[in-house]
Write a protein that holds these residues in place. Structure first.
Motif, PDB file in Angstrom:
ATOM      1  N   THR A 145       0.282  -3.603 -21.976  1.00 29.44           N
ATOM      2  CA  THR A 145      -0.744  -4.237 -22.806  1.00 29.44           C
ATOM      3  C   THR A 145      -2.029  -3.418 -22.782  1.00 29.44           C
ATOM      4  N   ASP A 146      -2.387  -2.924 -21.594  1.00 32.94           N
ATOM      5  CA  ASP A 146      -3.594  -2.106 -21.456  1.00 32.94           C
ATOM      6  C   ASP A 146      -3.377  -0.667 -21.921  1.00 32.94           C
ATOM      7  N   ASN A 147      -2.123  -0.221 -21.939  1.00 29.67           N
ATOM      8  CA  ASN A 147      -1.791   1.161 -22.311  1.00 29.67           C
ATOM      9  C   ASN A 147      -0.666   1.137 -23.347  1.00 29.67           C
ATOM     10  N   PRO A 148      -0.969   0.723 -24.574  1.00 33.26           N
ATOM     11  CA  PRO A 148       0.073   0.532 -25.594  1.00 33.26           C
ATOM     12  C   PRO A 148       0.824   1.799 -25.979  1.00 33.26           C
ATOM     13  N   ASN A 149       0.301   2.963 -25.618  1.00 34.83           N
ATOM     14  CA  ASN A 149       0.980   4.210 -25.973  1.00 34.83           C
ATOM     15  C   ASN A 149       1.962   4.680 -24.902  1.00 34.83           C
ATOM     16  N   ILE A 150       2.068   3.916 -23.807  1.00 32.69           N
ATOM     17  CA  ILE A 150       2.994   4.286 -22.736  1.00 32.69           C
ATOM     18  C   ILE A 150       4.015   3.169 -22.547  1.00 32.69           C
ATOM     19  N   THR A 151       5.277   3.515 -22.623  1.00 33.31           N
ATOM     20  CA  THR A 151       6.360   2.566 -22.383  1.00 33.31           C
ATOM     21  C   THR A 151       6.999   2.882 -21.035  1.00 33.31           C
ATOM     22  N   VAL A 152       7.170   1.852 -20.218  1.00 32.91           N
ATOM     23  CA  VAL A 152       7.766   2.026 -18.892  1.00 32.91           C
ATOM     24  C   VAL A 152       9.193   1.490 -18.907  1.00 32.91           C
ATOM     25  N   GLU A 153      10.129   2.360 -18.619  1.00 32.80           N
ATOM     26  CA  GLU A 153      11.540   1.973 -18.521  1.00 32.80           C
ATOM     27  C   GLU A 153      11.839   1.681 -17.052  1.00 32.80           C
ATOM     28  N   PHE A 154      12.131   0.426 -16.746  1.00 34.81           N
ATOM     29  CA  PHE A 154      12.276  -0.037 -15.366  1.00 34.81           C
ATOM     30  C   PHE A 154      13.726   0.065 -14.914  1.00 34.81           C
ATOM     31  N   GLU A 155      13.946   0.701 -13.739  1.00 29.29           N
ATOM     32  CA  GLU A 155      15.294   0.914 -13.215  1.00 29.29           C
ATOM     33  C   GLU A 155      15.379   0.423 -11.765  1.00 29.29           C
ATOM     34  N   PRO A 156      15.424  -0.898 -11.555  1.00 28.68           N
ATOM     35  CA  PRO A 156      15.498  -1.433 -10.188  1.00 28.68           C
ATOM     36  C   PRO A 156      16.906  -1.334  -9.613  1.00 28.68           C
ATOM     37  N   LEU A 157      16.976  -1.111  -8.312  1.00 26.65           N
ATOM     38  CA  LEU A 157      18.267  -1.032  -7.631  1.00 26.65           C
ATOM     39  C   LEU A 157      18.178  -1.723  -6.272  1.00 26.65           C
ATOM     40  N   GLU A 158      19.303  -2.218  -5.808  1.00 21.44           N
ATOM     41  CA  GLU A 158      19.386  -2.782  -4.459  1.00 21.44           C
ATOM     42  C   GLU A 158      19.080  -1.669  -3.453  1.00 21.44           C
TER      43      GLU A 158
END
Length: 439
Positions: free
Chosen positions: A76-89
């Motif tokens: 929301t604060d950085n609309p030009n950056i998309t974060v692709e989240f890759e969580p793992l155990e």
């Protein structure tokens, strides 16, 4: 953040380059990439174009939802950056990270653990953060002790990781059981002897007083006995020390002599014995706070860690983030790290499973009281323990190897009534030193 002269020159160069490319290009479109600090192609995060970064880390109870909310706030604060989240155990994360770093396919921002970070630095797999921090106006919000955990080498330190979260182990207590047994809430400074007496009194035919912890969850108790797994330089084993023998014997006695703790092999690994009411006291991570708030069958809280010879310790350490050396989007990755570590919008979410770490939060009495109102009621006890008496456990680049070796030794010691504890610790001592001797 201040603007350096070199940054201004870089911007001018990029603008000039874009004009040349625009004039020469057949489609008339401006160039969309620039050369990154590592020589790779890097998409600027500030030119109005979308940049995607990958973020991978391990997760515990409630972490995935928290991270998704943090990422939403960042985007929301950085609309030009998309974060692709890759969580793992936890286990899968470290296995995959090794493979990805070796193949130069790791995420831009990665979760990092205290101690382990040093090994990755020596392999040149993490990017230094010092240049970013030099011009960042909120860098002083973190204590030097927290920053030091992400610095290597120690004799000429550079910053390779920043904390996003400070956590540790708390002594969880079933206050309903305490009241039924006629035991008052423990005062600061209660001793290990008083603790053992309480564990015995809390033990009934349906419940044990305590469950014996392993490895890092035992760090606070080990610290009270004046011991830890390694020597001060973190390069040699300390498992053959008299203090370690005294500590492990004390734990063993709780099971077999005092009958105040269960044999670990009798516990169902799929059930939390504290939540199930099987034990009245338990060492557990602060990440359990939001989970335990759902307990309905009894009242719970946390208590001060017991002391020995005037020493009281609490297991504590930061979870950290690093930028990978091969990231092609380091500027965008730094923006995300900066937001996660220093921004209040992120920290008000991330401290849910730990303790406040920014100086402005530690000095905010209203915030501490707000957390205590949600439980644990004695949250301040944990906060003071972490900040004033915090101690790590095997925070070395051999963390994984040491943890497995000690866990294996604990099985032989704690699950055997007639265990030769000194012999098992001598064997463990030799095994750990062999690991340190390996390159």
């Amino acid at each position: 953040m201040g603007v350096r002269k070199s940054s201004v020159l870089s911007i001018i160069f990029i603008l000039m380059l874009s004009l040349v490319v625009s004039a020469c290009s057949s489609n008339g479109k401006p160039a969309s990439t620039a050369t990154g600090a590592d020589g790779g192609t890097q998409t600027p995060a500030t030119n109005g174009e979308k940049t995607k970064i990958r973020f991978s880390t391990w997760y515990g109870p409630g972490d995935i939802e928290i991270w998704k909310n943090v990422i939403d706030r960042f985007q929301t604060d950085n609309p030009n950056i998309t974060v692709e989240f890759e969580p793992l155990e936890w286990g899968a994360y470290w296995q995959k990270l090794q493979t990805q770093l070796a193949s130069k396919s790791a995420a831009d921002v990665i979760g990092m653990h205290v101690g382990i970070v040093y090994g990755y630095v020596e392999k040149n797999q993490l990017a230094p953060l010092d240049d970013y921090l030099k011009t960042y106006d909120r860098k002083d919000q973190l204590s030097q002790s927290l920053l030091a955990e992400g610095q290597w080498p120690k004799d000429n330190p550079k910053q390779f990781a920043l904390p996003w979260h400070v956590t540790g182990a708390a002594l969880f207590v079933n206050m309903t059981a305490f009241k039924e047994a006629g035991i008052a809430y423990p005062e600061n400074g209660w001793t290990v002897d008083e603790f053992k007496a309480a564990a015995k009194k809390l033990t009934t035919d349906k419940r044990f007083g305590f469950s014996v912890p392993s490895f890092s969850m035992a760090a606070g108790l080990a610290g009270a006995f004046g011991t830890e797994p390694t020597t001060a330089d973190k390069l040699h084993s300390n498992y053959n020390s008299p203090e370690m023998l005294t500590f492990k014997t004390w734990l063993h006695d709780l099971i077999w002599k005092d009958k105040a703790a269960p044999n670990p092999k009798d516990l169902d690994k799929n059930i939390d014995p504290f939540v199930a009411g099987k034990v009245a006291m338990s060492m557990g991570g602060a990440w359990n706070f939001p989970v335990y708030r759902d307990i309905k069958d009894f009242e719970w809280d946390i208590a001060p860690m017991p002391s020995k010879d005037g020493k009281t310790k609490t297991y504590a350490g930061p979870d950290m983030l690093s930028i990978t050396q091969d990231s092609k989007n380091k500027e965008a990755a730094w923006k995300f790290m900066q937001f996660v570590t220093y921004n209040q919008k992120a920290q008000e979410l991330l401290r849910a499973t730990g303790v406040p770490m920014l100086k402005e939060d530690l000095q905010n009495a209203a915030l501490v009281n707000e957390i205590a109102a949600q439980k644990p009621a004695h949250f301040k006890v944990f906060l003071e323990g972490v900040t004033n008496n915090g101690v790590g456990y095997a925070f070395t680049k051999k963390f994984f190897e040491i943890s497995q070796l000690e866990l294996d030794a604990d099985v032989k010691i704690m699950e055997n009534a007639s265990a030769d504890i000194k012999k098992e610790l001598e064997t463990l001592h030799e095994q750990v030193n062999k690991e340190f001797a390996k390159q």
